[in-house]
Enzyme design. Sequence first.
Site, mmCIF file in Angstrom:
data_model
loop_
_atom_site.group_PDB
_atom_site.id
_atom_site.type_symbol
_atom_site.label_atom_id
_atom_site.label_comp_id
_atom_site.label_asym_id
_atom_site.label_seq_id
_atom_site.Cartn_x
_atom_site.Cartn_y
_atom_site.Cartn_z
ATOM 1 N N GLU A 170 0.782 -1.174 0.095
ATOM 2 C CA GLU A 170 -0.130 0.035 -0.027
ATOM 3 C C GLU A 170 0.996 1.225 0.017
ATOM 4 O OE1 GLU A 170 -3.020 -0.039 3.216
ATOM 5 O OE2 GLU A 170 -3.964 -1.744 2.439
ATOM 6 N N GLU A 376 -5.421 -8.867 1.173
ATOM 7 C CA GLU A 376 -6.005 -8.428 2.385
ATOM 8 C C GLU A 376 -7.426 -8.153 2.155
ATOM 9 O OE1 GLU A 376 -4.241 -4.992 4.687
ATOM 10 O OE2 GLU A 376 -2.297 -5.574 4.277
HETATM 11 C C1 PNW Z 1 -4.145 -1.671 5.485
HETATM 12 N N1 PNW Z 1 -7.164 4.044 5.266
HETATM 13 O O1 PNW Z 1 -4.048 -0.459 6.223
HETATM 14 C C2 PNW Z 1 -2.834 -2.351 5.956
HETATM 15 O O2 PNW Z 1 -2.265 -2.963 4.831
HETATM 16 C C3 PNW Z 1 -2.775 -3.233 7.116
HETATM 17 O O3 PNW Z 1 -1.498 -3.103 7.865
HETATM 18 C C4 PNW Z 1 -4.008 -2.645 8.224
HETATM 19 O O4 PNW Z 1 -3.944 -3.495 9.407
HETATM 20 C C5 PNW Z 1 -5.281 -2.768 7.477
HETATM 21 O O5 PNW Z 1 -5.154 -2.353 6.122
HETATM 22 C C6 PNW Z 1 -6.386 -2.474 8.292
HETATM 23 O O6 PNW Z 1 -6.579 -1.092 8.490
HETATM 24 C C7 PNW Z 1 -4.932 0.696 6.040
HETATM 25 O O7 PNW Z 1 -6.930 5.031 6.172
HETATM 26 C C8 PNW Z 1 -4.730 1.725 6.772
HETATM 27 O O8 PNW Z 1 -8.010 4.130 4.338
HETATM 28 C C9 PNW Z 1 -5.597 2.960 6.587
HETATM 29 C C10 PNW Z 1 -6.353 2.858 5.379
HETATM 30 C C11 PNW Z 1 -6.460 1.861 4.684
HETATM 31 C C12 PNW Z 1 -5.626 0.699 4.792
#
Ligand code: PNW
Length: 481
Positions: A170, A376
């Site tokens: 990401e 994921e």
């Molecule tokens: C992803 N947003 O993170 C990550 O790959 C993981 O490490 C994380 O735990 C998981 O999704 C759940 O959050 C994100 O703000 C964190 O849109 C924030 C965002 C998106 C993905």
Amino acid sequence: MPAEGAPTRFPAGFVWGAATASFQIEGATTADGRGPSIWDTFAATPGAVVGGDTGEPATEHYRRYREDIALMGELGLGAYRFSVAWPRVRPDGAGALNPAGLAFYDRLVDALLEAGIEPWPTLYHWDLPQALEDAGGWPHRDTALRFAEYAVAVRDALGDRVATWNTLNEPWCSAFLGYAQGVHAPGRREPAAALAAVHHLLLGHGLAAAEIRGGRTADGRPHRVGLVHNQTVLRPHTASPADLDAVRRIDGLRNRIFTDPVLHGRYPADVLADVAGVSDFGFVRDGDLAAVSAPIDHLGINFYNPQWVSGDVRGIDPAVVEGDGDATYVGSEDVRFVLQGLPRTAMGWEVDASGLYDVLIRLAAEQPGLDLYVTENGAAYEDEVGVDGAVHDADRIGYLDQHLRAVHRAIADGVPLRGYFAWSLLDNFEWALGYSRRFGLVHVDYATQRRVVKDSGRWYAGVARSGELPAPPSAAAADHL
Ligand code: PNW
């Protein structure tokens, strides 16, 4: 059409896995010569992480990995997606390698293979060595070069046994949450730097991918490499020109600014025009885009939720409008996100699995023949261990069931989707939200480190073992959706 009530079968060879990330589970942040990362620094900053939570103790996976691999066996996993902590391997990002840090991943890979579980390392899931941030971080070109060196070190240590690799997780989060909005490490609010970070993350990916691809494991399997995006679908709140243009702009900054360079070797012209007031992209040098678009073998998609956007929220109830004061979308800070009244997870994210179907169909059309994986997908809910010692998370089963049906429909419609990784194996450190949000198939009591397989974990084990979704979905799960 399958007969009413018939189970939904996935193709033979479909990969069933679960995912984690180093900083979220390992703990042991000073063990065996690990250097500090930007997340150690950020978590130590007052007010940055909910509850003042840090990378300690997390799930103590660094010490308990054998117990966790036994759990993966219980869950029927064929593959485990984890990330390698750069500051364990090269503590200051640029100097000597740390053999004791590499040895942890060596043990982990051996133990996974012994258990019959395919290791799927991701090289960067956000724990940049602090020394590299001190030297400028991802906005600085050298970070990409250091990343490629680190990738070579990990390839040399694990490549005899590991066939499938991902470079970045990401990059949208790293660049925009880390350097524009400042809600992730390193907590900077510098829009121009965020755009430079995009480019140097992608350059690091391309250089690393070229180093990994072409190699083989000791038993002759070719190394396959890809990267992981959190591509999502943006939908217009209304059909107004302002909302349609908001979709174009946010799609540009969330999706196309990453996929266009990697898949097609160019930045999208409309996005460059949108951000022209912030950056002229003068950091892109001759040859960079050829490096960024180095061939890949697959693309990983992390999907949680679709979003509805608006370029003009006048007349919309402010209670359903989000993103005010949010600096994430550089040059399009005026765009707002509008809740549609759908069920939400504990993250506040609206549940709509058709978004995953749409993302997969779009990517398959954009790059025919490229293997796709859901790397994921999952949900946070307010889980509790009941008096019976179990976690009855019917809401999470419902979420997974709905999204796996969307995945199945995409495969039936011709998408070369080869596997699915649930997020996450364990409850863990949910970044700026600390330990307050639980995504695991396995519950973790952080005080005792006791693990309890949730009902969703048992349900997922059944799916992974049989290769099919039970039908019909449980009434309890349906109730929640
Ligand atoms: C992803 N947003 O993170 C990550 O790959 C993981 O490490 C994380 O735990 C998981 O999704 C759940 O959050 C994100 O703000 C964190 O849109 C924030 C965002 C998106 C993905």
